[in-house]
Design an enzyme around this catalytic site. Structure first.
Site, PDB file in Angstrom:
ATOM      1  N   CYS A  59     -25.648   3.185 -12.441  1.00  0.00           N
ATOM      2  CA  CYS A  59     -24.707   4.312 -12.532  1.00  0.00           C
ATOM      3  C   CYS A  59     -25.401   5.565 -13.065  1.00  0.00           C
ATOM      4  O   CYS A  59     -25.843   5.612 -14.215  1.00  0.00           O
ATOM      5  CB  CYS A  59     -23.536   3.941 -13.427  1.00  0.00           C
ATOM      6  SG  CYS A  59     -22.306   5.262 -13.566  1.00  0.00           S
ATOM      7  N   GLU A  68       0.825  -1.209   0.000  1.00  0.00           N
ATOM      8  CA  GLU A  68       0.000   0.000   0.000  1.00  0.00           C
ATOM      9  C   GLU A  68       0.861   1.261   0.000  1.00  0.00           C
ATOM     10  O   GLU A  68       0.534   2.239  -0.662  1.00  0.00           O
ATOM     11  CB  GLU A  68      -0.955   0.005   1.194  1.00  0.00           C
ATOM     12  CG  GLU A  68      -2.093  -1.005   1.081  1.00  0.00           C
ATOM     13  CD  GLU A  68      -2.976  -0.792  -0.142  1.00  0.00           C
ATOM     14  OE1 GLU A  68      -2.954   0.306  -0.722  1.00  0.00           O
ATOM     15  OE2 GLU A  68      -3.684  -1.734  -0.521  1.00  0.00           O
ATOM     16  N   TYR A 121      -6.008   7.107   3.800  1.00  0.00           N
ATOM     17  CA  TYR A 121      -6.246   6.030   2.834  1.00  0.00           C
ATOM     18  C   TYR A 121      -5.593   4.733   3.287  1.00  0.00           C
ATOM     19  O   TYR A 121      -6.232   3.674   3.353  1.00  0.00           O
ATOM     20  CB  TYR A 121      -5.734   6.379   1.423  1.00  0.00           C
ATOM     21  CG  TYR A 121      -5.567   5.125   0.620  1.00  0.00           C
ATOM     22  CD1 TYR A 121      -6.686   4.455   0.138  1.00  0.00           C
ATOM     23  CD2 TYR A 121      -4.321   4.514   0.473  1.00  0.00           C
ATOM     24  CE1 TYR A 121      -6.562   3.234  -0.506  1.00  0.00           C
ATOM     25  CE2 TYR A 121      -4.192   3.303  -0.167  1.00  0.00           C
ATOM     26  CZ  TYR A 121      -5.309   2.663  -0.655  1.00  0.00           C
ATOM     27  OH  TYR A 121      -5.188   1.450  -1.273  1.00  0.00           O
ATOM     28  N   CYS A 173     -19.437  -2.716 -17.686  1.00  0.00           N
ATOM     29  CA  CYS A 173     -19.315  -2.446 -16.249  1.00  0.00           C
ATOM     30  C   CYS A 173     -20.396  -3.193 -15.463  1.00  0.00           C
ATOM     31  O   CYS A 173     -21.577  -3.134 -15.807  1.00  0.00           O
ATOM     32  CB  CYS A 173     -19.440  -0.950 -15.980  1.00  0.00           C
ATOM     33  SG  CYS A 173     -19.292  -0.536 -14.230  1.00  0.00           S
ATOM     34  N   CYS A 216     -13.689   1.400 -14.947  1.00  0.00           N
ATOM     35  CA  CYS A 216     -14.099   2.784 -14.698  1.00  0.00           C
ATOM     36  C   CYS A 216     -12.847   3.660 -14.724  1.00  0.00           C
ATOM     37  O   CYS A 216     -12.504   4.333 -13.757  1.00  0.00           O
ATOM     38  CB  CYS A 216     -14.821   2.886 -13.353  1.00  0.00           C
ATOM     39  SG  CYS A 216     -15.739   4.420 -13.125  1.00  0.00           S
ATOM     40  N   ASP A 227      -9.483   6.117  -2.262  1.00  0.00           N
ATOM     41  CA  ASP A 227      -8.310   6.530  -3.029  1.00  0.00           C
ATOM     42  C   ASP A 227      -8.798   7.165  -4.326  1.00  0.00           C
ATOM     43  O   ASP A 227      -9.997   7.420  -4.481  1.00  0.00           O
ATOM     44  CB  ASP A 227      -7.420   5.312  -3.313  1.00  0.00           C
ATOM     45  CG  ASP A 227      -8.026   4.434  -4.389  1.00  0.00           C
ATOM     46  OD1 ASP A 227      -9.266   4.341  -4.449  1.00  0.00           O
ATOM     47  OD2 ASP A 227      -7.273   3.862  -5.200  1.00  0.00           O
ATOM     48  N   CYS A 252     -17.943   1.552 -19.966  1.00  0.00           N
ATOM     49  CA  CYS A 252     -19.270   1.456 -19.346  1.00  0.00           C
ATOM     50  C   CYS A 252     -20.073   0.266 -19.869  1.00  0.00           C
ATOM     51  O   CYS A 252     -20.899  -0.303 -19.164  1.00  0.00           O
ATOM     52  CB  CYS A 252     -20.050   2.752 -19.556  1.00  0.00           C
ATOM     53  SG  CYS A 252     -19.246   4.210 -18.860  1.00  0.00           S
TER      54      CYS A 252
END
Length: 356
Positions: free
Chosen positions: A218, A49, A132, A212, A202, A150, A209
């Site tokens: 959405c 991370e 985060y 997705c 995305c 994030d 899309c």
DNA sequence: GAGCCGTGGAT
DNA sequence: TATCCAAGGCT
């Protein structure tokens, strides 16, 4: 703040998508093992991370492998020499991360018996772990229902809820949206699912899309605004700074390098000596009184907030030569890979100037 | 809140 | 070539 209730099936559809499409990453426990109750090593989660902060998965891969090979546990890392860790981090950027990584490792090894805190609040007290990263480690390593936000999450939430407020002002709204979507079950997989979705479908430009898993719910897709989100306040243009770097090579092949101050640009890293970079090159003395030649190759490099044009000056010195500061590194122990990228470029340009 | 702090890949 | 941008944190 607008009402931000996701459709009730949204989080479930996202997890189903993740179960089938999760990327295979070296630090990740795949979903089928996660569902069986296995969790990743907190040391691996933390290390990955921190490396992934503002850094792509592709760039992190080799560094994660190098670090876990050299230092298999947080206690091994805590016992490492500063210079070895900085050299291993060289090229990855944002070098304050490496300094904080060591501070954090030593705190965990020395005060916490080698165990990372298992709560978001506890993690957030450690150096280099911000909002985060604390949430991500808590969720992924310790199964806590932390709200992980994030850049990917910001983009996915802005689109899912058609949030048109520009960043960073939209952060509270986006955090609320992410919280409304975060499930009590498998919060770590959920967080990784949103980030995978943001990284692969995305995406910032040309979002896919059409494939997705969240297309039905959405709002941006429905309103045709997906490609324009998230909105961001424009950034300032980068100014140009200029500088000079000195490459002094002794007859035995040793090269003069300086370790930079811990704070500021390239802090704690090795580099070629030279005056600070600015709008113009300030009056200064070279690190050694000698005949300096100018390499015909000007080094250009772009940092986060400025462009640099670096002139490289070179000289050959007798074997016993001394410098006012810095240290001559024998050719055998000098590895360009231990330097930040801008000095790798300068070294290359200078050596070409010396050997032409 | 805003400036500072790297790098390499994509467009 | 120029710009954007990536699993941000610190001050």
């Amino acid at each position: 703040m607008r009402d931000l209730d996701p459709a009730p099936e949204t989080a479930g559809m996202l997890l189903e998508w993740y179960d089938r499409n999760a990327r295979d990453l070296p630090w990740r426990v795949p979903p089928h093992r996660s569902r069986a109750g296995f969790r990743a090593d907190p040391y691996h989660v933390w290390l990955s991370e921190v490396m992934l902060q503002q850094t792509t998965v592709a760039a992190v891969g080799p560094y994660f492998h190098k670090f876990t090979t050299l230092w298999p546990s947080v206690s091994h890392l805590a016992a490492a020499e500063d210079a070895d860790v900085m050299a291993a981090w060289a090229g990855l950027g944002y070098y304050a991360r490496a300094r904080n990584l060591l501070k954090c490792a030593r705190q965990v090894a020395g005060e916490l018996d080698g165990c990372f805190p298992d709560t978001e609040a506890g993690l957030a007290t450690l150096p280099g772990i911000g909002p985060y990263t604390a949430a991500a480690i808590a969720a992924i390593a310790f199964d806590r229902p932390a709200v992980v936000v994030d850049g990917n999450v910001e983009r996915v939430m802005a689109r899912l809820f058609d949030i048109r407020t520009p960043l960073p002002a939209a952060k509270p709204e986006i955090k609320a949206a992410a919280a409304a979507l975060t499930p009590a079950e498998r919060p770590g997989d959920h967080a990784q699912a949103v980030m995978d979705l943001g990284a692969t479908i995305c995406t910032p430009r040309n979002p896919a899309c059409g494939i997705c898993p969240l297309m039905a719910g959405c709002l941006a897709r429905r309103n045709g605004s997906a490609a324009d989100l998230p909105a961001k306040t424009p950034k300032a243009a980068k100014p140009v700074r200029r500088g000079v770097a000195y490459l002094a090579r002794r007859a035995d092949g040793a090269i003069l390098l300086e370790r930079r101050p811990d704070k500021g640009l390239l802090g704690g890293m090795l580099g070629l000596p030279g005056p600070d970079w600015g709008e113009t090159v300030p009056a200064h003395r070279p690190p050694v009184d000698a005949e300096w030649r100018i390499s015909p190759l000007v080094v250009r490099h772009t940092f986060t907030h400025f462009h640099l044009e670096l002139e490289v000056r070179v000289t050959e010195l007798p074997e016993g030569a001394q410098a006012r500061s810095g240290r001559f590194h024998p050719g055998a122990e000098l590895r360009a890979g231990d330097l930040p990228t801008v000095f790798r470029k300068a070294l290359k340009a200078g050596l070409a100037g010396l050997d032409d």
